[in-house]
Design a protein around this motif. Structure first.
Motif, short mmCIF file in Angstrom:
data_model
loop_
_atom_site.label_atom_id
_atom_site.label_comp_id
_atom_site.label_asym_id
_atom_site.label_seq_id
_atom_site.Cartn_x
_atom_site.Cartn_y
_atom_site.Cartn_z
N TRP A 108 19.98 7.41 2.59
CA TRP A 108 19.63 6.43 3.62
C TRP A 108 18.12 6.33 3.80
O TRP A 108 17.61 5.30 4.26
CB TRP A 108 20.28 6.81 4.96
CG TRP A 108 19.77 8.11 5.52
CD1 TRP A 108 20.23 9.37 5.27
CD2 TRP A 108 18.67 8.28 6.42
NE1 TRP A 108 19.50 10.31 5.94
CE2 TRP A 108 18.53 9.67 6.67
CE3 TRP A 108 17.79 7.40 7.05
CZ2 TRP A 108 17.54 10.19 7.50
CZ3 TRP A 108 16.81 7.92 7.88
CH2 TRP A 108 16.70 9.29 8.10
N VAL A 109 17.41 7.38 3.42
CA VAL A 109 15.95 7.40 3.57
C VAL A 109 15.30 6.31 2.73
O VAL A 109 14.30 5.72 3.12
CB VAL A 109 15.38 8.79 3.19
CG1 VAL A 109 13.86 8.80 3.34
CG2 VAL A 109 16.00 9.87 4.05
N LYS A 110 15.89 6.02 1.57
CA LYS A 110 15.34 4.97 0.70
C LYS A 110 15.25 3.64 1.45
O LYS A 110 14.24 2.94 1.38
CB LYS A 110 16.18 4.81 -0.55
CG LYS A 110 15.68 3.71 -1.49
CD LYS A 110 16.71 3.33 -2.51
CE LYS A 110 16.25 2.12 -3.32
NZ LYS A 110 17.31 1.61 -4.23
N GLU A 111 16.30 3.30 2.17
CA GLU A 111 16.31 2.04 2.92
C GLU A 111 15.36 2.13 4.11
O GLU A 111 14.66 1.17 4.45
CB GLU A 111 17.72 1.73 3.39
CG GLU A 111 17.85 0.45 4.21
CD GLU A 111 17.44 -0.80 3.44
OE1 GLU A 111 16.97 -1.77 4.09
OE2 GLU A 111 17.57 -0.80 2.20
N PHE A 112 15.29 3.29 4.74
CA PHE A 112 14.46 3.48 5.92
C PHE A 112 12.97 3.25 5.60
O PHE A 112 12.24 2.67 6.39
CB PHE A 112 14.67 4.89 6.47
CG PHE A 112 13.98 5.14 7.77
CD1 PHE A 112 14.44 4.58 8.96
CD2 PHE A 112 12.85 5.95 7.84
CE1 PHE A 112 13.80 4.81 10.18
CE2 PHE A 112 12.20 6.20 9.04
CZ PHE A 112 12.68 5.62 10.21
N ILE A 113 12.52 3.69 4.41
CA ILE A 113 11.11 3.54 4.04
C ILE A 113 10.90 2.42 3.03
O ILE A 113 9.86 2.37 2.36
CB ILE A 113 10.54 4.86 3.48
CG1 ILE A 113 11.26 5.25 2.18
CG2 ILE A 113 10.63 5.97 4.52
CD1 ILE A 113 10.58 6.40 1.45
N ARG A 116 7.19 11.30 -11.07
CA ARG A 116 6.61 9.98 -10.81
C ARG A 116 7.00 9.39 -9.46
O ARG A 116 6.51 8.34 -9.08
CB ARG A 116 7.02 9.03 -11.94
CG ARG A 116 6.61 9.53 -13.32
CD ARG A 116 6.81 8.46 -14.37
NE ARG A 116 5.93 7.32 -14.12
CZ ARG A 116 6.05 6.15 -14.73
NH1 ARG A 116 7.02 5.97 -15.62
NH2 ARG A 116 5.22 5.16 -14.47
N GLY A 117 7.91 10.06 -8.74
CA GLY A 117 8.25 9.59 -7.40
C GLY A 117 9.03 8.30 -7.37
O GLY A 117 8.78 7.43 -6.53
N ASN A 118 9.99 8.15 -8.26
CA ASN A 118 10.76 6.91 -8.37
C ASN A 118 11.96 6.94 -7.42
O ASN A 118 12.85 7.78 -7.56
CB ASN A 118 11.23 6.72 -9.81
CG ASN A 118 11.76 5.32 -10.07
OD1 ASN A 118 12.35 4.70 -9.21
ND2 ASN A 118 11.53 4.84 -11.28
N TRP A 119 11.97 6.00 -6.46
CA TRP A 119 13.07 5.93 -5.48
C TRP A 119 14.22 5.04 -5.95
O TRP A 119 15.23 4.94 -5.25
CB TRP A 119 12.53 5.37 -4.16
CG TRP A 119 11.79 6.38 -3.37
CD1 TRP A 119 10.46 6.70 -3.46
CD2 TRP A 119 12.32 7.24 -2.35
NE1 TRP A 119 10.15 7.69 -2.58
CE2 TRP A 119 11.26 8.04 -1.87
CE3 TRP A 119 13.59 7.40 -1.81
CZ2 TRP A 119 11.45 8.99 -0.87
CZ3 TRP A 119 13.77 8.35 -0.81
CH2 TRP A 119 12.71 9.13 -0.35
N LYS A 120 14.06 4.42 -7.09
CA LYS A 120 15.08 3.47 -7.54
C LYS A 120 16.00 4.06 -8.61
O LYS A 120 17.16 3.67 -8.73
CB LYS A 120 14.40 2.22 -8.10
CG LYS A 120 15.37 1.09 -8.43
CD LYS A 120 14.60 -0.15 -8.89
CE LYS A 120 15.56 -1.30 -9.20
NZ LYS A 120 14.83 -2.52 -9.63
N ILE A 121 15.50 4.99 -9.40
CA ILE A 121 16.25 5.45 -10.56
C ILE A 121 17.51 6.19 -10.14
O ILE A 121 17.51 6.99 -9.20
CB ILE A 121 15.38 6.33 -11.47
CG1 ILE A 121 16.08 6.54 -12.81
CG2 ILE A 121 15.02 7.66 -10.79
CD1 ILE A 121 15.16 7.07 -13.88
N LYS A 122 18.59 5.90 -10.84
CA LYS A 122 19.88 6.55 -10.60
C LYS A 122 20.46 7.03 -11.92
O LYS A 122 20.15 6.50 -12.98
CB LYS A 122 20.88 5.57 -9.97
CG LYS A 122 20.63 5.22 -8.52
CD LYS A 122 21.78 4.37 -8.02
CE LYS A 122 21.64 4.03 -6.56
NZ LYS A 122 22.82 3.29 -6.05
#
Length: 472
Positions: free
Chosen positions: A161-166, A262-268
Protein backbone atom coordinates in the motif's frame (compact mmCIF):
# COMPACT_ATOMS: atom_id res chain seq x y z
CA UNK A 1 34.68 14.13 22.78
CA UNK A 2 32.89 11.82 20.34
CA UNK A 3 31.08 13.66 17.55
CA UNK A 4 28.22 11.89 15.80
CA UNK A 5 26.99 13.55 12.61
CA UNK A 6 24.53 12.54 9.88
CA UNK A 7 25.49 12.44 6.21
CA UNK A 8 23.86 14.93 3.78
CA UNK A 9 20.88 12.76 2.74
CA UNK A 10 20.33 11.67 6.33
CA UNK A 11 20.41 15.31 7.37
CA UNK A 12 17.66 16.06 4.85
CA UNK A 13 15.53 13.36 6.48
CA UNK A 14 16.28 14.64 9.98
CA UNK A 15 15.62 18.29 9.16
CA UNK A 16 12.25 17.86 7.42
CA UNK A 17 9.35 19.69 9.04
CA UNK A 18 6.69 17.35 7.67
CA UNK A 19 4.40 15.48 10.07
CA UNK A 20 5.12 12.23 8.22
CA UNK A 21 8.47 11.58 6.55
CA UNK A 22 9.18 8.37 4.64
CA UNK A 23 12.86 7.74 3.97
CA UNK A 24 13.78 5.05 1.47
CA UNK A 25 14.27 3.82 -2.04
CA UNK A 26 17.15 1.37 -1.84
CA UNK A 27 19.23 -0.71 0.56
CA UNK A 28 22.26 0.66 2.34
CA UNK A 29 21.21 4.30 2.54
CA UNK A 30 21.61 4.54 6.30
CA UNK A 31 17.88 4.59 6.94
CA UNK A 32 17.74 2.70 10.23
CA UNK A 33 20.67 4.68 11.64
CA UNK A 34 18.81 7.89 10.77
CA UNK A 35 15.71 6.67 12.58
CA UNK A 36 17.74 5.95 15.71
CA UNK A 37 19.57 9.27 15.45
CA UNK A 38 16.22 11.07 15.27
CA UNK A 39 15.43 9.71 18.74
CA UNK A 40 18.32 11.70 20.19
CA UNK A 41 16.76 15.01 19.15
CA UNK A 42 14.53 15.16 22.23
CA UNK A 43 16.55 13.02 24.62
CA UNK A 44 16.54 15.83 27.19
CA UNK A 45 12.79 16.46 27.06
CA UNK A 46 10.93 15.08 30.11
CA UNK A 47 8.02 12.73 29.31
CA UNK A 48 8.98 12.54 25.62
CA UNK A 49 8.09 9.06 24.33
CA UNK A 50 9.33 7.42 21.15
CA UNK A 51 8.49 3.98 19.78
CA UNK A 52 10.16 2.30 16.82
CA UNK A 53 8.14 -0.58 15.40
CA UNK A 54 9.34 -3.61 13.47
CA UNK A 55 7.08 -6.27 12.03
CA UNK A 56 8.27 -9.04 14.35
CA UNK A 57 10.40 -9.42 17.47
CA UNK A 58 13.23 -11.23 15.68
CA UNK A 59 13.91 -8.16 13.55
CA UNK A 60 14.61 -6.29 16.76
CA UNK A 61 16.73 -8.87 18.58
CA UNK A 62 18.59 -10.64 15.76
CA UNK A 63 22.34 -10.14 15.47
CA UNK A 64 22.92 -6.88 13.59
CA UNK A 65 19.26 -5.92 14.03
CA UNK A 66 17.64 -2.84 15.50
CA UNK A 67 18.79 -3.48 19.08
CA UNK A 68 22.42 -4.04 18.11
CA UNK A 69 22.37 -0.90 15.95
CA UNK A 70 20.93 1.13 18.82
CA UNK A 71 23.65 -0.06 21.20
CA UNK A 72 26.35 1.01 18.78
CA UNK A 73 24.89 4.52 18.65
CA UNK A 74 23.34 5.15 22.07
CA UNK A 75 26.20 3.83 24.21
CA UNK A 76 28.15 6.84 22.96
CA UNK A 77 25.47 9.14 24.37
CA UNK A 78 25.91 10.18 28.04
CA UNK A 79 23.21 8.97 30.38
CA UNK A 80 21.54 6.50 28.01
CA UNK A 81 20.50 3.35 29.88
CA UNK A 82 19.55 0.15 27.97
CA UNK A 83 16.84 -2.18 29.24
CA UNK A 84 15.88 -5.59 27.84
CA UNK A 85 12.90 -6.33 30.07
CA UNK A 86 9.93 -6.32 29.78
CA UNK A 87 10.91 -5.25 26.27
CA UNK A 88 13.89 -3.65 24.55
CA UNK A 89 14.08 0.03 25.43
CA UNK A 90 16.34 2.96 26.32
CA UNK A 91 15.90 5.46 29.12
CA UNK A 92 17.64 8.80 28.68
CA UNK A 93 18.92 10.89 31.57
CA UNK A 94 16.32 13.65 31.56
CA UNK A 95 13.27 11.56 30.86
CA UNK A 96 12.86 10.47 27.24
CA UNK A 97 11.94 6.82 26.82
CA UNK A 98 12.49 4.95 23.56
CA UNK A 99 10.89 1.53 23.08
CA UNK A 100 11.35 -1.09 20.36
CA UNK A 101 8.13 -2.99 19.74
CA UNK A 102 6.57 -5.14 17.04
CA UNK A 103 3.20 -5.44 15.31
CA UNK A 104 2.54 -8.67 13.42
CA UNK A 105 -1.24 -8.82 13.18
CA UNK A 106 -3.83 -6.10 12.66
CA UNK A 107 -5.44 -6.89 16.02
CA UNK A 108 -2.15 -6.18 17.79
CA UNK A 109 -2.74 -2.44 17.38
CA UNK A 110 -5.55 -2.51 19.94
CA UNK A 111 -2.99 -3.18 22.65
CA UNK A 112 -2.04 0.47 22.14
CA UNK A 113 -5.45 1.96 22.97
CA UNK A 114 -4.91 5.04 25.10
CA UNK A 115 -1.18 5.22 24.31
CA UNK A 116 0.59 8.54 23.78
CA UNK A 117 3.56 8.39 21.38
CA UNK A 118 5.26 11.67 20.54
CA UNK A 119 7.62 10.13 17.97
CA UNK A 120 5.98 7.27 16.08
CA UNK A 121 8.47 5.38 13.91
CA UNK A 122 8.26 2.41 11.55
CA UNK A 123 11.40 0.64 10.35
CA UNK A 124 10.53 -0.96 6.97
CA UNK A 125 7.06 0.49 6.52
CA UNK A 126 6.09 -1.91 3.71
CA UNK A 127 6.13 -4.72 6.29
CA UNK A 128 3.09 -3.17 7.96
CA UNK A 129 -0.49 -3.05 6.73
CA UNK A 130 -2.31 0.17 5.96
CA UNK A 131 -4.62 -0.46 8.90
CA UNK A 132 -1.70 -0.87 11.30
CA UNK A 133 -0.09 2.36 10.15
CA UNK A 134 -3.16 4.57 10.30
CA UNK A 135 -4.40 3.16 13.59
CA UNK A 136 -1.02 3.79 15.22
CA UNK A 137 -1.02 7.27 13.67
CA UNK A 138 -4.04 7.96 15.91
CA UNK A 139 -1.74 7.22 18.89
CA UNK A 140 0.75 9.83 17.63
CA UNK A 141 0.03 12.50 20.23
CA UNK A 142 1.93 14.38 22.89
CA UNK A 143 1.60 16.43 26.08
CA UNK A 144 5.35 16.91 26.59
CA UNK A 145 5.51 20.15 24.61
CA UNK A 146 6.88 18.57 21.40
CA UNK A 147 4.59 18.47 18.38
CA UNK A 148 3.93 14.77 17.62
CA UNK A 149 5.40 13.46 14.39
CA UNK A 150 5.97 10.23 12.45
CA UNK A 151 9.13 8.93 10.77
CA UNK A 152 9.39 5.84 8.57
CA UNK A 153 12.00 3.96 6.58
CA UNK A 154 11.32 1.58 3.72
CA UNK A 155 12.64 -0.38 0.78
CA UNK A 156 10.50 -0.63 -2.40
CA UNK A 157 7.68 -3.15 -2.65
CA UNK A 158 5.42 -2.94 -5.71
CA UNK A 159 2.61 -4.83 -3.95
CA UNK A 160 2.56 -2.70 -0.79
CA UNK A 161 0.00 0.00 0.00
CA UNK A 162 3.00 2.29 0.55
CA UNK A 163 3.61 2.40 -3.21
CA UNK A 164 0.25 4.08 -3.76
CA UNK A 165 0.69 6.31 -0.70
CA UNK A 166 3.93 7.85 -2.07
CA UNK A 167 2.97 7.60 -5.77
CA UNK A 168 3.32 11.38 -6.31
CA UNK A 169 7.06 11.08 -5.60
CA UNK A 170 7.52 8.05 -7.92
CA UNK A 171 7.71 8.01 -11.74
CA UNK A 172 4.78 5.82 -12.77
CA UNK A 173 6.55 4.75 -15.99
CA UNK A 174 9.92 3.72 -14.59
CA UNK A 175 9.14 2.95 -10.96
CA UNK A 176 12.06 5.09 -9.77
CA UNK A 177 11.78 8.03 -7.37
CA UNK A 178 11.72 11.47 -9.02
CA UNK A 179 14.82 13.24 -7.64
CA UNK A 180 13.33 16.72 -8.00
CA UNK A 181 10.41 15.77 -5.78
CA UNK A 182 12.48 14.20 -3.00
CA UNK A 183 11.72 16.13 0.19
CA UNK A 184 8.88 18.17 -1.32
CA UNK A 185 6.05 18.42 1.21
CA UNK A 186 2.44 17.67 0.31
CA UNK A 187 -0.69 17.51 2.46
CA UNK A 188 -3.09 14.69 3.18
CA UNK A 189 -6.31 13.92 5.04
CA UNK A 190 -7.86 10.47 5.44
CA UNK A 191 -11.65 10.35 5.45
CA UNK A 192 -13.67 7.13 5.48
CA UNK A 193 -10.44 5.26 4.57
CA UNK A 194 -9.95 7.48 1.51
CA UNK A 195 -6.97 9.77 1.05
CA UNK A 196 -7.34 13.38 -0.10
CA UNK A 197 -4.12 15.00 -1.32
CA UNK A 198 -3.22 18.60 -2.06
CA UNK A 199 -0.31 21.00 -2.36
CA UNK A 200 -1.57 22.96 0.64
CA UNK A 201 -3.84 22.57 3.65
CA UNK A 202 -6.45 24.80 1.99
CA UNK A 203 -6.48 22.67 -1.16
CA UNK A 204 -7.16 19.54 0.89
CA UNK A 205 -9.95 21.26 2.82
CA UNK A 206 -11.58 22.52 -0.39
CA UNK A 207 -11.45 19.05 -1.98
CA UNK A 208 -13.00 17.54 1.14
CA UNK A 209 -15.78 20.15 1.18
CA UNK A 210 -16.48 19.61 -2.51
CA UNK A 211 -16.80 15.84 -2.14
CA UNK A 212 -19.06 16.25 0.93
CA UNK A 213 -17.92 13.20 2.94
CA UNK A 214 -20.44 13.97 5.66
CA UNK A 215 -17.65 14.79 8.12
CA UNK A 216 -16.38 18.23 9.03
CA UNK A 217 -12.67 18.42 8.24
CA UNK A 218 -10.53 20.95 10.08
CA UNK A 219 -7.02 22.13 9.33
CA UNK A 220 -5.78 20.10 12.30
CA UNK A 221 -6.98 16.93 10.53
CA UNK A 222 -4.57 17.52 7.66
CA UNK A 223 -1.09 15.98 7.83
CA UNK A 224 1.99 17.14 5.95
CA UNK A 225 3.83 14.31 4.19
CA UNK A 226 7.05 13.89 2.25
CA UNK A 227 9.19 11.13 0.76
CA UNK A 228 12.98 11.42 0.76
CA UNK A 229 15.01 9.32 -1.64
CA UNK A 230 17.82 7.23 -0.18
CA UNK A 231 20.43 5.23 -2.13
CA UNK A 232 23.59 3.36 -1.30
CA UNK A 233 25.67 6.12 -2.89
CA UNK A 234 24.29 8.51 -0.24
CA UNK A 235 25.93 6.42 2.48
CA UNK A 236 29.63 7.02 1.90
CA UNK A 237 30.46 5.77 5.40
CA UNK A 238 29.13 2.32 4.53
CA UNK A 239 30.72 2.40 1.08
CA UNK A 240 34.12 3.03 2.64
CA UNK A 241 33.68 0.61 5.54
CA UNK A 242 32.33 -2.21 3.35
CA UNK A 243 33.38 -1.75 -0.31
CA UNK A 244 31.97 -5.17 -1.15
CA UNK A 245 28.39 -4.25 -0.22
CA UNK A 246 27.74 -2.77 -3.66
CA UNK A 247 28.99 -6.00 -5.26
CA UNK A 248 26.64 -7.99 -3.02
CA UNK A 249 23.66 -5.97 -4.26
CA UNK A 250 24.74 -6.31 -7.88
CA UNK A 251 24.89 -10.09 -7.41
CA UNK A 252 21.20 -10.27 -6.50
CA UNK A 253 18.61 -11.61 -8.93
CA UNK A 254 16.97 -9.14 -11.33
CA UNK A 255 13.91 -8.38 -9.18
CA UNK A 256 15.81 -7.88 -5.94
CA UNK A 257 18.62 -5.97 -7.66
CA UNK A 258 16.12 -3.50 -9.12
CA UNK A 259 14.42 -3.06 -5.77
CA UNK A 260 17.36 -2.93 -3.38
CA UNK A 261 20.06 -1.36 -5.55
CA UNK A 262 18.11 0.93 -7.86
CA UNK A 263 15.03 1.58 -5.73
CA UNK A 264 12.43 0.43 -8.25
CA UNK A 265 8.86 0.59 -6.88
CA UNK A 266 7.29 -0.85 -10.02
CA UNK A 267 9.14 -4.09 -10.64
CA UNK A 268 7.32 -7.31 -9.76
CA UNK A 269 8.14 -10.94 -9.96
CA UNK A 270 6.91 -12.26 -13.31
CA UNK A 271 7.42 -15.38 -15.35
CA UNK A 272 10.98 -15.53 -16.63
CA UNK A 273 12.32 -12.94 -14.21
CA UNK A 274 13.75 -15.58 -11.89
CA UNK A 275 14.81 -18.46 -14.11
CA UNK A 276 15.39 -18.90 -17.85
CA UNK A 277 16.82 -22.01 -19.45
CA UNK A 278 19.07 -19.79 -21.57
CA UNK A 279 20.80 -18.66 -18.36
CA UNK A 280 22.11 -22.04 -17.26
CA UNK A 281 25.82 -22.73 -17.41
CA UNK A 282 26.21 -26.11 -19.10
CA UNK A 283 24.17 -29.21 -19.84
CA UNK A 284 26.34 -32.02 -18.46
CA UNK A 285 26.39 -35.57 -19.83
CA UNK A 286 28.08 -36.88 -16.69
CA UNK A 287 28.50 -35.62 -13.17
CA UNK A 288 31.82 -33.92 -12.35
CA UNK A 289 33.98 -35.69 -9.76
CA UNK A 290 34.69 -32.63 -7.61
CA UNK A 291 31.33 -32.15 -5.87
CA UNK A 292 32.01 -31.43 -2.20
CA UNK A 293 28.48 -30.83 -0.84
CA UNK A 294 25.16 -32.50 -1.63
CA UNK A 295 21.65 -31.56 -0.49
CA UNK A 296 18.23 -32.68 -1.61
CA UNK A 297 15.38 -30.34 -0.89
CA UNK A 298 11.87 -31.69 -0.59
CA UNK A 299 8.54 -29.97 -1.10
CA UNK A 300 5.74 -32.06 0.36
CA UNK A 301 2.22 -31.73 -0.98
CA UNK A 302 0.30 -29.39 1.31
CA UNK A 303 -2.87 -31.38 0.67
CA UNK A 304 -3.44 -34.94 -0.48
CA UNK A 305 -5.49 -33.73 -3.46
CA UNK A 306 -5.84 -30.60 -5.57
CA UNK A 307 -9.12 -28.84 -6.27
CA UNK A 308 -9.96 -31.40 -9.00
CA UNK A 309 -9.51 -34.31 -6.64
CA UNK A 310 -6.16 -35.35 -8.14
CA UNK A 311 -3.18 -36.18 -5.92
CA UNK A 312 -0.95 -33.15 -5.32
CA UNK A 313 2.71 -33.03 -6.33
CA UNK A 314 5.67 -33.90 -4.12
CA UNK A 315 9.06 -32.75 -5.38
CA UNK A 316 12.65 -33.60 -4.46
CA UNK A 317 15.59 -31.75 -6.06
CA UNK A 318 19.21 -32.82 -5.59
CA UNK A 319 21.86 -30.08 -5.90
CA UNK A 320 25.61 -30.38 -5.52
CA UNK A 321 28.26 -27.71 -5.02
CA UNK A 322 31.62 -28.16 -6.73
CA UNK A 323 35.04 -27.19 -5.41
CA UNK A 324 35.18 -24.38 -7.98
CA UNK A 325 31.98 -22.86 -6.53
CA UNK A 326 29.61 -23.91 -9.32
CA UNK A 327 26.34 -25.76 -8.69
CA UNK A 328 24.91 -28.85 -10.36
CA UNK A 329 21.25 -29.90 -10.40
CA UNK A 330 21.72 -33.67 -10.56
CA UNK A 331 18.26 -35.14 -10.00
CA UNK A 332 14.64 -33.99 -9.89
CA UNK A 333 11.66 -35.99 -8.66
CA UNK A 334 8.14 -34.64 -9.14
CA UNK A 335 5.27 -37.04 -8.55
CA UNK A 336 1.62 -37.10 -7.66
CA UNK A 337 1.30 -39.55 -4.79
CA UNK A 338 -0.89 -40.40 -1.84
CA UNK A 339 0.39 -39.62 1.67
CA UNK A 340 1.57 -43.19 2.23
CA UNK A 341 3.30 -43.26 -1.16
CA UNK A 342 5.09 -39.98 -0.36
CA UNK A 343 6.63 -41.48 2.77
CA UNK A 344 7.79 -44.51 0.84
CA UNK A 345 9.24 -42.34 -1.95
CA UNK A 346 11.26 -40.25 0.51
CA UNK A 347 12.60 -43.31 2.34
CA UNK A 348 13.57 -45.01 -0.92
CA UNK A 349 15.19 -41.85 -2.27
CA UNK A 350 17.22 -41.36 0.92
CA UNK A 351 18.62 -44.89 0.53
CA UNK A 352 19.42 -44.35 -3.14
CA UNK A 353 21.06 -40.96 -2.50
CA UNK A 354 23.24 -42.36 0.26
CA UNK A 355 24.31 -45.32 -1.85
CA UNK A 356 25.06 -43.27 -4.98
CA UNK A 357 26.35 -39.94 -3.67
CA UNK A 358 27.47 -40.65 -0.11
CA UNK A 359 26.86 -37.76 2.25
CA UNK A 360 23.58 -36.08 1.24
CA UNK A 361 21.57 -33.82 3.54
CA UNK A 362 17.87 -34.49 3.02
CA UNK A 363 15.96 -31.31 3.92
CA UNK A 364 12.20 -31.44 4.50
CA UNK A 365 9.85 -28.54 5.30
CA UNK A 366 7.95 -28.35 8.57
CA UNK A 367 4.43 -26.99 8.43
CA UNK A 368 3.33 -24.58 11.19
CA UNK A 369 1.34 -25.76 14.17
CA UNK A 370 1.20 -28.96 16.17
CA UNK A 371 0.35 -31.10 13.15
CA UNK A 372 3.55 -29.93 11.46
CA UNK A 373 5.61 -30.83 14.55
CA UNK A 374 4.07 -34.28 14.72
CA UNK A 375 4.73 -34.87 11.02
CA UNK A 376 8.34 -33.75 11.49
CA UNK A 377 8.85 -36.15 14.39
CA UNK A 378 7.35 -38.95 12.35
CA UNK A 379 9.78 -38.36 9.47
CA UNK A 380 12.76 -38.13 11.84
CA UNK A 381 11.91 -41.53 13.31
CA UNK A 382 11.38 -43.07 9.88
CA UNK A 383 14.66 -41.69 8.50
CA UNK A 384 16.92 -42.48 11.46
CA UNK A 385 20.41 -43.20 10.12
CA UNK A 386 20.22 -40.64 7.31
CA UNK A 387 21.44 -37.04 7.26
CA UNK A 388 18.08 -35.32 7.60
CA UNK A 389 16.80 -31.92 8.65
CA UNK A 390 13.25 -30.66 9.09
CA UNK A 391 13.14 -26.87 8.73
CA UNK A 392 10.19 -24.52 9.38
CA UNK A 393 9.81 -22.33 6.32
CA UNK A 394 9.33 -18.58 6.52
CA UNK A 395 8.87 -15.83 3.98
CA UNK A 396 7.29 -16.01 0.54
CA UNK A 397 8.18 -18.56 -2.11
CA UNK A 398 9.72 -15.73 -4.11
CA UNK A 399 11.99 -14.61 -1.28
CA UNK A 400 13.11 -18.19 -0.65
CA UNK A 401 13.93 -18.60 -4.35
CA UNK A 402 16.01 -15.41 -4.55
CA UNK A 403 19.39 -16.89 -3.48
CA UNK A 404 19.15 -19.74 -6.01
CA UNK A 405 17.97 -17.37 -8.76
CA UNK A 406 20.92 -15.07 -8.02
CA UNK A 407 23.28 -17.93 -8.96
CA UNK A 408 21.15 -19.20 -11.85
CA UNK A 409 20.95 -15.90 -13.73
CA UNK A 410 24.72 -15.35 -14.23
CA UNK A 411 25.18 -18.97 -15.36
CA UNK A 412 26.64 -20.51 -12.20
CA UNK A 413 24.27 -23.50 -12.28
CA UNK A 414 24.80 -26.56 -14.50
CA UNK A 415 22.18 -29.20 -15.25
CA UNK A 416 22.69 -32.94 -15.69
CA UNK A 417 21.04 -34.15 -18.92
CA UNK A 418 18.06 -36.33 -17.96
CA UNK A 419 14.45 -37.00 -18.88
CA UNK A 420 13.21 -34.57 -16.20
CA UNK A 421 14.92 -31.54 -17.78
CA UNK A 422 11.97 -30.21 -19.80
CA UNK A 423 9.52 -30.58 -16.92
CA UNK A 424 11.94 -28.77 -14.62
CA UNK A 425 12.70 -25.92 -17.03
CA UNK A 426 9.02 -25.34 -17.76
CA UNK A 427 8.12 -24.85 -14.11
CA UNK A 428 11.13 -22.66 -13.29
CA UNK A 429 10.56 -20.41 -16.31
CA UNK A 430 6.89 -19.88 -15.41
CA UNK A 431 7.64 -19.13 -11.74
CA UNK A 432 6.06 -17.40 -9.83
CA UNK A 433 2.94 -17.23 -12.02
CA UNK A 434 2.62 -20.98 -12.47
CA UNK A 435 -0.01 -22.95 -10.57
CA UNK A 436 2.57 -25.43 -9.27
CA UNK A 437 5.81 -24.29 -7.64
CA UNK A 438 6.90 -27.50 -5.93
CA UNK A 439 10.12 -28.02 -7.91
CA UNK A 440 11.11 -24.38 -7.33
CA UNK A 441 10.47 -24.75 -3.59
CA UNK A 442 12.49 -27.95 -3.46
CA UNK A 443 15.34 -26.32 -5.40
CA UNK A 444 15.33 -23.32 -3.05
CA UNK A 445 15.43 -25.63 -0.05
CA UNK A 446 18.38 -27.66 -1.38
CA UNK A 447 20.34 -24.56 -2.36
CA UNK A 448 19.71 -22.79 0.94
CA UNK A 449 20.79 -25.91 2.82
CA UNK A 450 24.09 -25.95 0.94
CA UNK A 451 24.74 -22.27 1.58
CA UNK A 452 23.27 -21.91 5.04
CA UNK A 453 23.38 -25.35 6.56
CA UNK A 454 23.92 -24.03 10.05
CA UNK A 455 20.24 -23.04 10.18
CA UNK A 456 18.20 -25.88 11.55
CA UNK A 457 15.34 -26.90 13.76
CA UNK A 458 16.25 -29.82 16.00
CA UNK A 459 13.53 -32.24 17.07
CA UNK A 460 12.65 -32.82 20.71
CA UNK A 461 15.11 -35.06 22.56
CA UNK A 462 12.60 -37.89 22.46
CA UNK A 463 13.02 -38.11 18.69
CA UNK A 464 16.84 -38.19 18.74
CA UNK A 465 16.97 -41.93 18.18
CA UNK A 466 20.62 -42.53 17.46
CA UNK A 467 23.94 -40.86 16.91
CA UNK A 468 23.68 -41.75 13.26
CA UNK A 469 20.92 -39.16 12.82
CA UNK A 470 22.56 -35.94 11.67
CA UNK A 471 21.84 -32.57 13.29
CA UNK A 472 24.05 -29.55 13.48
Amino acid sequence: MIEIRPQPRQEEFLSSEADIVIFGGAAGGGKTWSLLYECLRHANVPRFTAVIFRHNANQIANAGGLWDASQELFRKYPGAIPRMSPHYSWQFANGEKLSFRHIERDEDVYKWQGAEIALLAFDELTHFTEKQFFYMLSRNRSTCGIRPYCRCTTNPDADSWVKEFISWWIDENTGYAIPERSGVIRYMARINEQLIWGDSVDEVLKKAEKEDYGIDIKASDVKSVTFILSTLEDNQVLMQADPGYMANLKALSIVERERLLRGNWKIKAAAGMYFKRTQIGEMLETLPNDIKLWARGWDLAATSEDEKGDPAYTAGVLIGKRKNGRYVVADVINKRLSAAEVRKLIETTCKADKAKYGRVVERLPQDPGQAGKEQAQSYIKMLAGFLVKVIPESGSKESRAEPFAAQWQPGNVDILIADWNEMYFNQLESFPESKFKDMVDASSSAFNEIENGATYSAPPKSTMLSKSSYWR
